[in-house]
Design an enzyme around this catalytic site. Structure first.
Site, PDB file in Angstrom:
ATOM      1  N   GLU A   1      28.711 -30.026   3.388  1.00 13.13           N
ATOM      2  CA  GLU A   1      27.765 -30.525   4.396  1.00 13.13           C
ATOM      3  C   GLU A   1      26.428 -29.810   4.290  1.00 13.13           C
ATOM      4  O   GLU A   1      25.367 -30.440   4.424  1.00 13.13           O
ATOM      5  CB  GLU A   1      28.366 -30.342   5.792  1.00 13.13           C
TER       6      GLU A   1
ATOM      7  N   CYS B   1      17.429 -50.845   8.751  1.00 16.37           N
ATOM      8  CA  CYS B   1      16.666 -51.969   9.283  1.00 16.37           C
ATOM      9  C   CYS B   1      16.784 -51.984  10.806  1.00 16.37           C
ATOM     10  O   CYS B   1      17.688 -51.424  11.382  1.00 16.37           O
ATOM     11  CB  CYS B   1      17.112 -53.308   8.725  1.00 16.37           C
TER      12      CYS B   1
ATOM     13  N   ARG C   1      15.935 -45.270  12.108  1.00 15.86           N
ATOM     14  CA  ARG C   1      17.004 -45.900  11.331  1.00 15.86           C
ATOM     15  C   ARG C   1      16.676 -45.962   9.843  1.00 15.86           C
ATOM     16  O   ARG C   1      17.552 -46.211   9.023  1.00 15.86           O
ATOM     17  CB  ARG C   1      17.262 -47.321  11.865  1.00 15.86           C
TER      18      ARG C   1
ATOM     19  N   LYS D   1      22.867 -31.726   3.581  1.00 14.15           N
ATOM     20  CA  LYS D   1      21.686 -31.611   4.442  1.00 14.15           C
ATOM     21  C   LYS D   1      20.458 -31.240   3.617  1.00 14.15           C
ATOM     22  O   LYS D   1      19.370 -31.774   3.820  1.00 14.15           O
ATOM     23  CB  LYS D   1      21.914 -30.562   5.533  1.00 14.15           C
TER      24      LYS D   1
ATOM     25  N   HIS E   1      35.115 -22.642 -12.979  1.00 15.77           N
ATOM     26  CA  HIS E   1      35.593 -23.751 -13.794  1.00 15.77           C
ATOM     27  C   HIS E   1      34.459 -24.709 -14.134  1.00 15.77           C
ATOM     28  O   HIS E   1      34.665 -25.922 -14.212  1.00 15.77           O
ATOM     29  CB  HIS E   1      36.722 -24.487 -13.080  1.00 15.77           C
TER      30      HIS E   1
ATOM     31  N   ASN F   1      19.078 -58.391   9.665  1.00 14.43           N
ATOM     32  CA  ASN F   1      19.725 -57.203   9.113  1.00 14.43           C
ATOM     33  C   ASN F   1      20.994 -57.646   8.420  1.00 14.43           C
ATOM     34  O   ASN F   1      21.734 -58.488   8.954  1.00 14.43           O
ATOM     35  CB  ASN F   1      20.094 -56.202  10.214  1.00 14.43           C
ATOM     36  N   GLY F   2      21.287 -57.080   7.262  1.00 11.58           N
ATOM     37  CA  GLY F   2      22.491 -57.446   6.535  1.00 11.58           C
ATOM     38  C   GLY F   2      22.159 -57.950   5.145  1.00 11.58           C
ATOM     39  O   GLY F   2      21.042 -57.803   4.659  1.00 11.58           O
TER      40      GLY F   2
ATOM     41  N   LYS G   1      19.531 -44.270   8.956  1.00  5.99           N
ATOM     42  CA  LYS G   1      20.410 -43.582   9.897  1.00  5.99           C
ATOM     43  C   LYS G   1      21.779 -44.241   9.967  1.00  5.99           C
ATOM     44  O   LYS G   1      22.804 -43.584   9.907  1.00  5.99           O
ATOM     45  CB  LYS G   1      19.766 -43.563  11.292  1.00  5.99           C
TER      46      LYS G   1
ATOM     47  N   GLU H   1      19.307 -34.245   1.566  1.00  2.00           N
ATOM     48  CA  GLU H   1      18.810 -35.349   2.383  1.00  2.00           C
ATOM     49  C   GLU H   1      17.352 -35.175   2.790  1.00  2.00           C
ATOM     50  O   GLU H   1      16.569 -36.127   2.732  1.00  2.00           O
ATOM     51  CB  GLU H   1      19.661 -35.502   3.647  1.00  2.00           C
TER      52      GLU H   1
ATOM     53  N   TRP I   1      14.474 -52.075   5.492  1.00  2.00           N
ATOM     54  CA  TRP I   1      14.887 -51.131   4.465  1.00  2.00           C
ATOM     55  C   TRP I   1      15.276 -51.972   3.262  1.00  2.00           C
ATOM     56  O   TRP I   1      16.238 -52.729   3.303  1.00  2.00           O
ATOM     57  CB  TRP I   1      16.068 -50.300   4.959  1.00  2.00           C
TER      58      TRP I   1
END
Length: 608
Positions: free
Chosen positions: A481, A2, A27, A485, A504, A100-101, A603, A488, A74
């Site tokens: 990582e 947001c 964001r 990526k 395994h 926001n929140g 973000k 995402e 968002w």
């Protein structure tokens, strides 16, 4: 996650608000809107979709006025629809709020307000704030906001306007970042400095509990009891060019290619070659306190957690201290024992990650000293930590973190080097690590030259539905990582595993359709990783190897080899991650994905 923007001054607010919202698009959001005050009322325009669509609507039907607030949402409470988009208003349309929140007691507040006659038009928790302020007693908007917020449980960064008090914006913060931009005879509100950088470099970061009042000619900050608070005016160190695309098609590619400079910036002025150590003046950690450290706990989320896993290897090797790496979201929900000698590291690019911030507070409550490793000066983690290290990597706009990750690893290495030299690391080893750190920027430049080859690999495998990433030791977090990526930004399913763990369970997935990416620098476990490659090839899998330069002993074992310059084994993640960043980027481009604004992601995750 947001975005908030606000303006009060002499200029037309609409274009300024739209520009600010564009700066905040990175964001993550799914709807956008603004409210502009014209002196006796305000008008609201909002929609589900992108800011450019909102701009088109405003071009057709402009809003005139010299103060206003805007928001990119968002979705949390309620679907991403026009009705649920911010700003939200009260029953009479006299109060407008952006937020926001999360308001945790929104359902109880809504029920009470409905019983007293208030009518709600959305599914959001934010609308509750507008009605609370409408109903609150007080002679000024700021009094009513303070009274209303006293009933709220949860997190918020809000900007509020009232049609009854023209050219005034009231701002409040609790757990969700918000700042003021200080101009000449004009003031700005934003959740992120990038939204105001085109107009001012002077900002005031609000603390939790702060309420700020902005008019065209002045501002002041106070607490909930209306006591005026003094807040430092800070200068934004970076310029507008840092948040512009320039010659690049996407911010992610720009930020990948900036890493020679961003790593150099993280190192600048911090390496002491003759002493074989690092200068870290912001730690606020004495030699005596360093000697008292018996263990280190790292708390972080996402990419920062992966950097923490790399840091664990480096710190344990150089400083000989036991290190535990925790998901901040899990750490904060457990009772933490008070163990003397604990040092906690909170890692966050934004310095505002809600789970990491709360984990840091939990660590402090248990008696631990806390250091922050953050990129954003003035962020909440930076201000609440006992000390820390700034990355100085510049603003990171792409949702998928790249340059922050490599700078986090470098910052953790600097800390490990400093701790190690305090705790018995030899001068020769310290000097060697310092020299290898200094060479990293040029090595990264050479690694970036692999891009054409990486693009060809991406084109060959863009149609695959799943990838496996494998690595051992310090390379295992790099595999994690790399897989993150890919997930995402390309929406391809990917998993990262320790290479030895493949047999395994995950080995059952290997067939002729499965690309397997090995992170295999030439270190002391290299030969063991070659054996894992043999296991994949025996089952028809496709092997993509990220390794270090040297003689070609891979032969036909791999389908694609991407070789980066050799460095100290502990530092290899800074280099081996570069081809993986490029691979994720080019796979997403080939697949037509929105690289910088991937679906469902934000973000800076400032809600729990």
């Amino acid at each position: 996650m947001c975005g908030i923007v606000g303006y009060v001054g002499a200029r037309q607010a609409g274009p300024i608000l739209l520009e600010g919202l564009r700066r905040l698009e990175y964001r993550g959001y799914d709807s956008a809107g603004i409210a502009v005050q014209n002196g006796h009322a305000f008008a609201v325009r909002k929609l589900a979709g992108r800011v450019n669509v909102l701009a088109e609507a405003l071009a057709r039907l402009p809003l005139a006025g010299t103060s206003g607030i805007g928001h990119t949402r968002w979705a949390t409470h309620g679907a991403p629809t026009e009705r649920n988009a911010h700003p939200h208003v009260d029953c009479r349309g006299r109060v407008a709020v952006v937020h926001n929140g999360i308001i945790e007691n929104a359902d109880a507040l809504r029920a009470a307000l409905e019983r007293s006659g208030h009518r709600f038009g959305t599914e959001t928790d934010t609308e509750v704030l507008a009605h609370l302020i409408e109903a609150a007693p007080g002679t000024t908007l700021e009094e009513r906001v303070a009274t209303a917020l006293a009933e709220v449980v949860g997190t918020y960064g809000i900007a509020v306007m009232s049609a009854d008090e023209p050219a005034k914006i009231v701002v409040a913060r609790h757990g969700s970042p918000v700042l003021l931009g200080i101009g000449e005879d004009e003031f700005f509100v934003a959740s992120d400095a990038s939204a105001v950088l085109a107009h001012t470099r002077s900002v005031v970061y609000l603390d939790d509990g702060d309420i700020a009042v902005l008019t065209a000619d002045r501002y002041h900050v106070m607490d909930a009891q209306a006591h005026v608070q003094v807040r430092e005016v800070s200068d934004i160190a970076w310029d507008l060019e840092a948040i512009e695309l320039g010659r690049y098609p996407h911010f992610m590619l720009k930020e990948i290619c900036e890493q020679p400079e961003t790593v150099k910036s993280t190192l600048r002025g911090r390496l002491l070659f003759e002493e074989g150590t690092a200068r870290l003046n912001g730690l606020n950690l004495s030699v005596e306190a360093c000697a008292g450290i018996s263990r280190i706990v790292i708390v972080a989320c996402g990419t920062s957690w992966h950097a923490g896993l790399v840091g664990r290897h480096i710190i344990e090797e150089l400083a000989r201290l036991p290190v535990t790496v925790e998901y901040a979201s899990e750490y904060r929900s457990r009772r933490q024992p008070a163990i003397p000698g604990t040092l906690t590291l909170a890692i966050s690019q934004s310095g505002e990650t809600a789970d990491t911030l709360e984990a840091m507070r939990a660590a402090k409550a248990s008696g631990s000293r806390v250091l922050g490793i953050v990129n954003v000066v003035g962020s909440t983690i930076a201000r609440e930590a006992d000390g820390g290290i700034y990355l100085h990597a510049g603003p990171e706009i792409g949702v998928a973190s790249t340059k922050a990750f490599t700078s986090q690893i470098v910052a953790l290495t600097l800390l490990a080097l400093w701790l190690g030299r305090q705790r018995g690391l030899s001068l020769e080893m310290g000097q060697e690590i310092a020299c290898q750190l200094a060479r990293l920027p040029s090595h990264i430049t050479r690694a970036l030259a692999l891009e054409p080859r990486v693009r060809a690999v991406a084109e060959a495998y863009a149609g695959r539905g799943s990838f496996l990433y494998l690595g051992r030791g310090v390379s295992f977090p790099v595999a994690l990582e790399g897989a993150l990526k890919l997930k995402e930004i390309s929406y391809i399913h990917a998993e990262g595993y320790p290479a030895a763990e493949m047999k395994h369970g995950p080995i059952a997935l290997i067939d002729t359709d499965m690309p397997v990416v090995f992170v295999a620098p030439r270190d002391d476990v290299y030969r063991k990783v070659l054996s894992n490659m043999q296991e994949v090839k025996a089952r028809g899998g496709h092997v993509i190897a990220v390794t270090t330069e040297g003689r070609d002993d891979l032969g036909t074992l791999v389908d694609h080899r991407l070789s980066v310059p050799a460095t100290a084994p502990l530092l290899s993640p800074v280099l081996t991650t570069i081809p993986l960043q490029l691979l994720a980027y080019h796979l997403a481009v080939v697949r037509g994905c929105d690289v910088d604004r991937p679906r469902n992601l934000a973000k800076s995750v400032t809600v729990e």
